[in-house]
Design a protein around this motif. Structure first.
Motif, PDB file in Angstrom:
ATOM      1  N   UNK A 202    -100.170  75.692  -4.866  1.00  0.00           N
ATOM      2  CA  UNK A 202    -101.188  76.245  -5.767  1.00  0.00           C
ATOM      3  C   UNK A 202    -100.825  77.656  -6.208  1.00  0.00           C
ATOM      4  N   UNK A 203    -100.822  77.861  -7.503  1.00  0.00           N
ATOM      5  CA  UNK A 203    -100.531  79.180  -8.032  1.00  0.00           C
ATOM      6  C   UNK A 203     -99.057  79.504  -8.111  1.00  0.00           C
ATOM      7  N   UNK A 204     -98.175  78.539  -7.713  1.00  0.00           N
ATOM      8  CA  UNK A 204     -96.733  78.788  -7.746  1.00  0.00           C
ATOM      9  C   UNK A 204     -96.070  77.595  -8.434  1.00  0.00           C
ATOM     10  N   UNK A 205     -95.263  77.871  -9.420  1.00  0.00           N
ATOM     11  CA  UNK A 205     -94.569  76.800 -10.115  1.00  0.00           C
ATOM     12  C   UNK A 205     -93.290  76.398  -9.403  1.00  0.00           C
ATOM     13  N   UNK A 206     -92.546  77.384  -8.917  1.00  0.00           N
ATOM     14  CA  UNK A 206     -91.281  77.109  -8.229  1.00  0.00           C
ATOM     15  C   UNK A 206     -91.130  78.090  -7.086  1.00  0.00           C
ATOM     16  N   UNK A 207     -90.135  77.798  -6.256  1.00  0.00           N
ATOM     17  CA  UNK A 207     -89.737  78.740  -5.213  1.00  0.00           C
ATOM     18  C   UNK A 207     -90.441  78.504  -3.899  1.00  0.00           C
ATOM     19  N   UNK A 208     -89.805  79.033  -2.850  1.00  0.00           N
ATOM     20  CA  UNK A 208     -90.373  78.939  -1.526  1.00  0.00           C
ATOM     21  C   UNK A 208     -89.836  77.760  -0.734  1.00  0.00           C
ATOM     22  N   UNK A 209     -89.897  77.901   0.583  1.00  0.00           N
ATOM     23  CA  UNK A 209     -89.461  76.855   1.502  1.00  0.00           C
ATOM     24  C   UNK A 209     -90.557  76.665   2.543  1.00  0.00           C
ATOM     25  N   UNK A 210     -90.988  75.447   2.721  1.00  0.00           N
ATOM     26  CA  UNK A 210     -92.063  75.151   3.651  1.00  0.00           C
ATOM     27  C   UNK A 210     -91.487  74.855   5.044  1.00  0.00           C
ATOM     28  N   UNK A 211     -92.117  75.395   6.072  1.00  0.00           N
ATOM     29  CA  UNK A 211     -91.792  75.066   7.451  1.00  0.00           C
ATOM     30  C   UNK A 211     -92.586  73.804   7.808  1.00  0.00           C
ATOM     31  N   UNK A 212     -91.885  72.712   7.958  1.00  0.00           N
ATOM     32  CA  UNK A 212     -92.534  71.449   8.294  1.00  0.00           C
ATOM     33  C   UNK A 212     -92.910  71.409   9.763  1.00  0.00           C
ATOM     34  N   UNK A 213     -91.950  71.824  10.628  1.00  0.00           N
ATOM     35  CA  UNK A 213     -92.225  71.804  12.056  1.00  0.00           C
ATOM     36  C   UNK A 213     -91.354  72.833  12.755  1.00  0.00           C
ATOM     37  N   UNK A 214     -91.969  73.686  13.556  1.00  0.00           N
ATOM     38  CA  UNK A 214     -91.248  74.654  14.382  1.00  0.00           C
ATOM     39  C   UNK A 214     -90.808  73.943  15.653  1.00  0.00           C
ATOM     40  N   UNK A 215     -89.502  74.070  15.968  1.00  0.00           N
ATOM     41  CA  UNK A 215     -88.989  73.400  17.165  1.00  0.00           C
ATOM     42  C   UNK A 215     -88.390  74.368  18.170  1.00  0.00           C
ATOM     43  N   UNK A 216     -88.130  75.605  17.792  1.00  0.00           N
ATOM     44  CA  UNK A 216     -87.540  76.568  18.727  1.00  0.00           C
ATOM     45  C   UNK A 216     -86.852  77.688  17.981  1.00  0.00           C
ATOM     46  N   UNK A 217     -85.910  78.359  18.676  1.00  0.00           N
ATOM     47  CA  UNK A 217     -85.075  79.349  18.035  1.00  0.00           C
ATOM     48  C   UNK A 217     -85.838  80.513  17.458  1.00  0.00           C
ATOM     49  N   UNK A 218     -85.296  81.055  16.357  1.00  0.00           N
ATOM     50  CA  UNK A 218     -85.846  82.265  15.745  1.00  0.00           C
ATOM     51  C   UNK A 218     -87.247  82.041  15.207  1.00  0.00           C
ATOM     52  N   UNK A 219     -87.505  80.881  14.640  1.00  0.00           N
ATOM     53  CA  UNK A 219     -88.832  80.631  14.079  1.00  0.00           C
ATOM     54  C   UNK A 219     -89.901  80.692  15.167  1.00  0.00           C
ATOM     55  N   UNK A 220     -89.579  80.204  16.361  1.00  0.00           N
ATOM     56  CA  UNK A 220     -90.536  80.281  17.456  1.00  0.00           C
ATOM     57  C   UNK A 220     -90.648  81.714  17.987  1.00  0.00           C
ATOM     58  N   UNK A 221     -89.510  82.411  18.079  1.00  0.00           N
ATOM     59  CA  UNK A 221     -89.527  83.793  18.554  1.00  0.00           C
ATOM     60  C   UNK A 221     -90.403  84.675  17.659  1.00  0.00           C
ATOM     61  N   UNK A 222     -90.326  84.446  16.338  1.00  0.00           N
ATOM     62  CA  UNK A 222     -91.104  85.256  15.398  1.00  0.00           C
ATOM     63  C   UNK A 222     -92.524  84.725  15.218  1.00  0.00           C
TER      64      UNK A 222
END
Length: 789
Positions: free
Chosen positions: A39-59
């Motif tokens: 919504x409100x965005x035509x293009x761009x961005x990356x969705x996180x479908x599922x966090x499994x570990x690593x840096x995404x979990x640390x942050x």
């Protein structure tokens, strides 16, 4: 071979760092997808479908977050994010701008490194090798036993995919681990720009010559390791690795070279044949198929033979569209994901010349369902060429039902469909362990001084199963992967990988499961011995059925006399013609029991209904049944429930089990029959059990028929009062096995002579099967579970 790219996945493993000259690449640790259409965005961005570990979990990123910036650089799409992320290493500072619940957040911290591999019986070392002013990541599986060790350089296929952390199900992981478990040091080296490699060109930009240089560094590294026996270094090359391997062995001395799924012809010839083969597997429109083959032939001729530059070909809009459709041309000098010159160098490479200059022992392997490296003739040409230059050095091994991904697919069509539909896990589950097993046997033979090094024939191997205190009674398989076994502890076990691993499907204390049979992958039957014979048995239901592959079991109802227990179940498939097509009626026969009474349960409708019949007038104990047709069959029995008064007894029916006639009765007390095997409709064998307490009675016997069970003759097995007989199984009229209380015996002359064979203790059932192509495999069960292949 290009479809191999479809099965190269990144696994999530855990591990430790043994030696680190290179930092680990950063691990984001989440499943991602493009986020267009927010919504409100035509293009761009990356969705996180599922966090499994690593840096995404640390942050503390969350499922559903949308990444907007990476280190203040806008994230336009997944490909752009991954390009930016791949420049980061373990410990680097990272700043993420993201959208969560329509609010913009900034997460900051340091990057976690990629997980490290571990192995319970080997150290996995993370080292490196020099390459073009940078360094390539090297992974080494080093056995923990004292060295020096034989060693293997593993060379994968053509794709630009990391060999680090592929996951335990990946076929490459299974091959590497098999050699490591067998005591080999195994070295893998990343291709340029992949994994943790640093300051090296991107893999996609490298030519084949560049790639061979990288693997040469891996071979030199392997030979430099102090714990490697440099006189016993081997190379294993898969797919394109089968082209790289002889390029190395022609230049460097190695003990042996193993290749699987490769080619011996020019790339121009290979690609023309490949296009036609794979095109037909897709069931195309004939006119479109022929046009496609001709278009690709013209492209191949122009590029490989006339050597027209790719850019020149692409200037024509029609040709450009063909290149993009057929060759995955990206408009920037790459086809099939690699530098276009990479493929032309295969065309120019002296493939057979490299093999002629190889003085190592050579093992060439071909898969019968491989629709990528499909040419058996190519593989046999390599063997011929090596043996022409160095007689006796090369051997050939076919795996008739195995494909390019090392999966037992049975047919080329199924292999194609599974890969085309990206059924990756299904392919992984079908991995053929005979490939690494036979390779290790070959390499071990070479190391021990063998010259021609023929492949070892099928042999018994004990499988890892839950320990059981006594004899387990029955096992069945419906194909090379799906099987079940039962025991007196009330357990039903199931395997989906041919016995490599087992899962307990049912635990039913108080039940003594004695026999099991399956009609197909869903419908099966398990028989119990009943009460009053073994201690602590309370279950009075003689037969259970499953309709969901063993996940649930229900009692089977039947009409007729009460059945106290069962010892054997047989499934008989009767062929018939149904509307012009071959079909089968499924008959089931369940017989029992040890300790009396004797009963038979019969179904002629695939197990939907059963009728029981008392056989007390014919015998007092009933152990096994083998119907040769819906009318004719044999039953293994005993004349009395009192073992001291019992004779071994064989019965025969010619009216579907309504009446039975004695066709053999032993002249000695304390005897019963036990199990029967018919390798042909005429030739059969059965075991005779002796419980005679007199130690002077030493002779153990089997019986044999050559007329379909109408008459039987006794044959001596062994003089040993402790060798009480149990299971029997014959591969053909001459070659068979008998299980005894201590172990087992093998004959290759129809029972005239016997040699000891390790079948484990109290082997109670021996079952042999053949695939549709005729390949033999088998299983046996007693105290242990064994596999024959």
């Amino acid at each position: 071979m290009n479809l191999w790219a479809w099965i190269t996945l990144f696994g999530l493993g855990l591990g430790q760092l043994a030696a680190q000259e290179l930092p680990r690449k950063a691990w984001f640790g989440a499943q991602l997808s493009d986020a267009d259409g927010l919504p409100g965005r035509q293009t761009g961005g990356v969705r996180i479908v599922r966090v499994v570990g690593g840096t995404s979990m640390r942050l503390q990123a969350q499922d559903g977050d949308v990444l907007l910036e990476l280190n203040r650089q806008p994230v336009q799409d997944l490909a752009g994010f991954m390009t930016g992320w791949q420049s980061l290493y373990e410990g680097d500072e990272v700043r993420l701008t993201l959208l969560r619940n329509e609010k913009q957040l900034v997460l900051k911290g340091t990057c976690d490194g990629r997980p490290r591999e571990t192995d319970p019986v080997a150290d996995i070392l993370y080292e490196s090798a020099p390459y073009r002013g940078g360094r390539l990541r090297v992974l080494i599986n080093r056995p923990r036993s004292p060295g020096p060790h034989p060693a293997l350089l593993f060379i994968p296929g053509y794709t630009c995919s990391s060999i680090d952390g592929m996951g335990p199900d990946h076929p490459y992981t299974k091959i590497v681990k098999a050699f490591s478990d067998a005591g080999y040091v195994v070295l893998r080296i990343e291709k340029s720009g992949l994994g943790d490699s640093r300051h090296t060109p991107p893999c996609e930009s490298c030519s084949l010559a560049d790639e061979i240089d990288g693997f040469e560094q891996g071979l030199l590294k392997l030979k430099s390791l102090p714990y490697v026996d440099t006189s016993n270094v081997f190379i294993f090359g898969h797919s394109m690795g089968g082209i790289v391997a002889p390029a190395l062995s022609a230049k460097h001395r190695v003990k042996g070279v193993m290749v699987y799924g490769t080619t011996a012809k020019s790339w121009f010839e290979y690609q023309l044949e490949l296009n036609r083969l794979q095109g037909m597997l897709a069931h195309p429109d004939p006119a479109e198929y022929e046009a496609s083959c001709r278009d690709q032939a013209e492209l191949a001729y122009a590029y490989f033979i006339q050597r027209t530059p790719l850019e020149t070909l692409a200037r024509d809009p029609h040709t450009d569209s063909l290149l993009r459709a057929y060759w995955e041309y990206d408009g920037q000098g790459r086809i099939f994901g690699r530098n276009a010159e990479y493929w032309r160098q295969i065309q120019d490479m002296p493939l057979i010349g490299n093999w002629l200059r190889t003085d190592a022992f050579v093992r060439v392997m071909w898969g019968g369902t491989d629709f990528q490296a499909f040419s058996r003739a190519d593989h046999e040409q390599i063997v011929y060429s090596v043996n022409h230059a160095h007689p006796g050095r090369a051997s050939f091994r076919a795996f008739p039902e195995t494909d390019h991904t090392f999966a037992r697919t049975g047919t080329m069509q199924l292999a194609y469909e599974l890969l085309a539909q990206q059924q990756i896990q299904e392919l992984f589950d079908r991995f053929d362990p005979e490939v690494p097993r036979s390779c290790i046997a070959w390499a071990d033979s070479i190391r021990s001084g063998g010259t021609s090094a023929p492949d070892a024939g099928p042999a018994w191997e004990k499988l890892a199963t839950e320990p059981y205190p006594g004899k387990q009674d029955d096992i069945c398989f419906i194909d090379e992967r799906l099987g079940w076994y039962v025991n007196g502890g009330g357990n039903i076990w199931h395997t989906r990988d041919g016995g490599d691993t087992w899962t307990r499907q049912l635990s039913k204390p108080g039940t003594f499961f004695r026999c099991i049979a399956f009609i197909d992958s869903l419908t099966g039957f398990a028989g119990t011995v009943g009460t009053g014979y073994f201690p602590n048995v309370t279950d009075t239901i003689p037969l259970y059925r499953t309709r969901d592959g063993g996940r649930s079991w229900q009692p089977v109802s039947y009409t007729g006399p009460y059945v106290k227990g069962l010892c054997a179940i047989q499934v008989l498939r009767e062929p018939y013609i149904n509307h012009g097509q071959l079909a089968y009626r499924c008959h089931l026969y369940a017989a029992g029991r040890v300790g009396s009474p004797a009963n038979l349960m019969v179904s002629h409708d695939g197990g939907e209904t059963f009728t029981s019949r008392s056989m007390q007038a014919d015998c007092r104990m009933l152990f096994d049944i083998r119907m040769l047709s819906p009318q004719e069959g044999i039953a293994c029995a005993a004349s009395s429930e009192d073992i001291a008064a019992s004779n071994a007894l064989m019965l025969r029916t010619e009216d579907g089990g309504l009446t039975w006639t004695p066709v053999y009765r032993s002249a000695r007390p304390y005897e019963t029959t036990w199990k029967v095997s018919f390798p042909t409709p005429s030739v059969g064998y059965a075991t005779i059990q002796s419980y005679n307490p007199d130690p002077a009675v030493r002779q153990q016997r089997i019986i044999k028929t050559t007329d379909g069970g109408r008459s039987w003759q006794e044959l001596n097995l062994v003089e040993d009062p402790k060798a009480r007989e149990f299971g029997i199984g014959f591969i053909d009229e001459l070659h068979g096995y008998v299980g005894t209380l201590g172990s087992g015996y093998e004959t290759r002359d129809g029972g005239l002579s016997w040699q000891p064979a390790d079948l484990g203790r109290a082997c109670n059932n021996i079952r042999f099967y053949r695939t549709a192509s005729g390949r033999l495999y088998g299983y046996a069960i007693g105290v242990e579970v064994l596999r024959f292949r």
